[in-house]
Structure formats: structure tokens, C-alpha cells
Write an enzyme that holds these catalytic residues in place. Structure first.
Site, short mmCIF file in Angstrom:
data_model
loop_
_atom_site.label_atom_id
_atom_site.label_comp_id
_atom_site.label_asym_id
_atom_site.label_seq_id
_atom_site.Cartn_x
_atom_site.Cartn_y
_atom_site.Cartn_z
CE1 TYR A 221 -97.92 -29.09 -38.76
CE2 TYR A 221 -97.85 -29.99 -36.87
CZ TYR A 221 -97.33 -29.81 -38.14
OH TYR A 221 -96.72 -30.84 -38.66
CE LYS B 283 -95.56 -22.66 -54.06
NZ LYS B 283 -94.42 -22.98 -55.04
CG ASP C 28 -91.51 -24.72 -55.01
OD1 ASP C 28 -90.89 -23.91 -54.40
OD2 ASP C 28 -91.92 -24.66 -56.08
CG ASP D 21 -93.89 -31.91 -39.64
OD1 ASP D 21 -93.30 -32.78 -39.02
OD2 ASP D 21 -94.99 -32.67 -40.44
CG ASP E 248 -89.69 -36.31 -41.27
OD1 ASP E 248 -89.31 -35.95 -40.06
OD2 ASP E 248 -90.42 -37.21 -41.05
C1 IPM Z 1 -92.94 -33.77 -35.36
C2 IPM Z 1 -94.13 -34.77 -35.73
C3 IPM Z 1 -95.35 -33.80 -35.02
C4 IPM Z 1 -95.47 -32.46 -36.13
C5 IPM Z 1 -96.54 -34.87 -35.16
C6 IPM Z 1 -96.30 -35.94 -34.29
C7 IPM Z 1 -97.88 -33.76 -34.58
O1 IPM Z 1 -94.04 -34.95 -36.91
O2 IPM Z 1 -92.59 -33.31 -34.32
O3 IPM Z 1 -92.05 -33.42 -36.23
O4 IPM Z 1 -95.94 -32.55 -36.95
O5 IPM Z 1 -95.25 -31.34 -35.44
MN MN Z 2 -92.63 -34.48 -38.15
#
Ligand code: IPM
Ligand code: MN
Length: 352
Positions: free
Chosen positions: A140, A185, A218, A242, A246
Site C-alpha cells: 500500500y 505467501k 491461499d 484487506d 472482507d
Molecule cells: C479497508 C478499505 C481500504 C483499504 C481502502 C478504502 C483504501 O478497503 O479499510 O479495508 O484497502 O485499506
Molecule cells: Mn478493505
């Protein structure tokens, strides 16, 4: 107590969910005789439109001067990948300026929501894991450039960066079931090999009683939905964290209910729901505010030391859900659906 809280509504559903978290904070201030000074500041796409900068200097100053920062969400199609200035860059700058390198993302299945998940209830019952995602390093923050038909994103980690985040995971693991899964990884990446070495060394040397295992990302993605109960603390780098959070959020039924805290060495932190700005439903007042309300609870706990108040908010969200309060993301029964305000009301009613 008196505390300053910077409030960044941001874009899309951000201001809508933030409004409910603010109502919860105001109610808590009244109930417990605290003085929360809330400073609303422009941030993200809205700030780009108004000031040409997603993180205007006054917003950054306000955040640096606050005890804690509560953020809704940022981004949207209006500021897409081709836009000259992007809201996401402002968020990265803010994280970096606040020095919040440790992103805690708890994923706990709320019993009332066990049937809202797309994963079978018997697989997710009892899931209680905590992601510790490194937040201010890695790909990042590496240099990025184009040369001819090539694009390059650099990923670098230093030993001290891995040491300090491993310590955060170690301390938290001690307060939990004492098990860390470090995800990388390392069969391919040099940075991952460094992560493996350093995290193992820090845990061995400084955290007797805490165990650490290492897993390829993975494989972790697979095990997260195959046997999610087995995970306790998951320690990983910025990008993998990240993606995996999710995925793990779906165990809890909806992205809408999950909070996060980003912490550094001091008390100040940045708190935000893990969902995005959801442009598809923005402006309709139907988003789920629970993730933001629970993020406000984390702010009270970690930045203000108000554990009792944090627990009270968490209990109120649970009780509201237990009593059947549902926003559209949590039910298919359209007759029973609450809007954002209605869910806020349901939680506030349970605060007493
Ligand atoms: C998160 C979001 C952010 C990230 C984006 C909006 C930059 O997806 O906080 O998970 O990737 O960290
Ligand atoms: Mn995110």
C-alpha cells in the site's frame, strides 16, 4: 470525562451511518455524564470536491488533536481509478499521519445473525477471531510507477515494522485463546519470509504461552470458510489483511455489522466500520449502522479507556438484533425491515 472526537462522515453511506453512531455517543454522554466534543470534519471525496484535497490540512490537524477519530466510509464512482486525486489516498495518508499501524478487525458471529450468513450455521457457530492487520506498510505504501507498458508496485517491510505489529498480536492473543496464525505467501515472497522469521522470533522470545503457526494466504482463504472456529488471532500484512477481512466478514452475516480499530503506540486511534461507502444504496437511508456504532464502542474502549461504556453499546447492539431488529442487508423479509435511523433507534432503546 471530557474527550475530543473527530468525526469524519466521508462519502456514500458514510454520513448516514455516522449520524447513528453520533446519536449513540450523545446518549452515552448523557447517561454517564461524559462530555464528548464532536468535531465534524470534511474527508474523502467530499473534501476533494470542496477543497481539491481528500485530507485538507484542517481535517488532519483536527484528527491529530483529537483523542479518537470516528470515520464512516470514503470513495465512490465519481472518484474512480482514473480520477487525478483519489479518496483512498487520503485515507492512507491519514492512517500514516496518525501512526495507526495496527488494524484490529474482530469477526465474531452474533448468535442472532447465525442464519444471515451465506455459510451454514453449524460451520459458523462460535466463530470468534481477531484479525491484526498491518496498516501503514507493505505494498500500500511502496513506490508505484509506470514505465512504458509496465506498472510497478513495490512491497517492502522492515524488521521493526513486523516486530511491533507482532507484539500487538501477542498482547491480544494473551487476552484471548493464546493462538496466533500468521498469514503470508512465504513460498513466493521475500517479505513474507521475513514476516515468518521475525514473528516467530518475537513470539518465542517475548510471549511464553502464546503459540504461533504460519499459513499461506491461499490456504488461509480456504480454511477461513472451512473451519473458521479454529482461528483465534490472525496476524498478517496490509494487503492480505484487506482481502481476508472482507472474506471473513461474510461469516458474520454482513459486512454491515463489523467494526474496526486502527491503533498506534499511543491511545489515539482511528475507528471505522469495515464496509465501504456502498454508493449503490447511498442517500436512501437504508444502510446498516451497526458496524459504525460498534466502532464507536471500540473508540470508547481503546482511546478513552471506557470499557464499561463500550460493553454497554455492544450489549445494546446484540440485544437489538436479538429482539429482531434488521436492516435490509440482514433479512429478506421486506415487511420487517428497518432503515438506518430505525436501527439506530432500536440500539439506543436498548441502552436504557
Ligand atoms: C479497508 C478499505 C481500504 C483499504 C481502502 C478504502 C483504501 O478497503 O479499510 O479495508 O484497502 O485499506
Ligand atoms: Mn478493505
Amino acid at each position: 470525562m471530557k474527550a475530543r472526537i473527530a468525526v469524519l462522515g466521508g462519502d456514500g453511506i458514510g454520513p448516514e451511518v455516522i449520524a447513528e453512531a453520533v446519536r449513540v455517543l450523545e446518549r452515552m454522554a448523557t447517561l454517564h455524564d461524559h462530555e464528548f466534543v464532536l468535531e465534524h470534519l470534511p474527508f474523502g471525496g467530499v473534501a476533494i470536491d470542496e477543497f481539491g484535497d481528500g485530507l485538507p490540512p484542517a481535517t488532519l490537524e483536527g484528527c491529530l488533536a483529537a483523542d479518537g477519530v470516528l470515520l464512516g466510509a470514503i470513495g465512490g464512482p465519481k472518484w474512480g481509478p482514473k480520477a487525478p486525486v483519489r479518496p483512498e489516498a487520503a485515507l492512507l495518508r491519514l492512517r500514516s499521519a496518525l501512526g495507526v499501524y495496527a488494524n484490529l478487525r474482530p469477526v465474531k458471529v452474533i448468535p442472532a445473525l447465525r442464519d444471515s450468513s451465506t455459510i451454514k450455521a453449524e460451520i459458523i457457530d462460535g466463530v470468534d477471531m481477531l484479525f491484526v492487520r498491518e496498516l501503514t506498510g507493505g505494498i500500500y505504501f511502496g513506490r508505484k510507477w509506470r514505465e512504458g507498458d509496465r506498472a510497478v508496485d513495490e512491497c517492502a517491510y522492515t524488521v521493526p515494522e513486523i516486530e511491533r505489529i507482532t507484539r500487538v498480536a501477542g498482547h491480544l492473543a494473551r487476552q484471548r485463546r493464546g493462538r496466533i496464525t500468521q498469514v503470508d505467501k512465504s513460498n513466493v515472497l521475500e517479505t513474507s519470509r521475513l514476516w515468518r522469521e521475525v514473528s516467530q522470533r518475537v513470539i518465542d522470545a517475548e510471549f511464553p504461552g502464546v503459540s504461533i503457526e504460519h499459513m499461506f494466504v491461499d490456504s488461509a482463504a480456504m480454511h477461513l470458510i472451512r473451519r473458521p472456529r479454529d482461528f483465534d488471532v490472525i496476524l498478517t500484512e496490509n494487503l492480505f489483511g484487506d482481502v481476508l477481512t472482507d472474506e471473513a466478514a461474510m461469516l458474520a452475516g454482513s459486512l454491515g455489522v463489523l467494526p474496526s480499530a486502527a491503533l498506534g503506540d499511543g491511545r489515539r486511534g482511528l475507528y471505522e466500520p469495515i464496509h465501504g461507502s456502498a454508493p449503490d444504496i447511498a442517500g436512501r437511508g437504508i444502510a446498516n449502522p451497526c458496524g459504525t456504532i460498534l466502532s464507536a464502542a471500540l473508540l470508547l474502549r481503546h482511546s478513552l479507556g471506557l470499557e464499561r461504556e463500550a460493553l454497554q453499546i455492544e450489549a445494546a447492539v446484540n440485544a437489538a438484533l436479538e429482539a429482531g431488529a434488521r436492516t435490509a442487508d440482514l433479512t429478506t423479509d421486506s415487511a420487517a425491515v428497518l432503515n438506518t435511523r430505525g436501527m439506530g433507534d432500536a440500539v439506543i432503546a436498548k441502552l436504557g
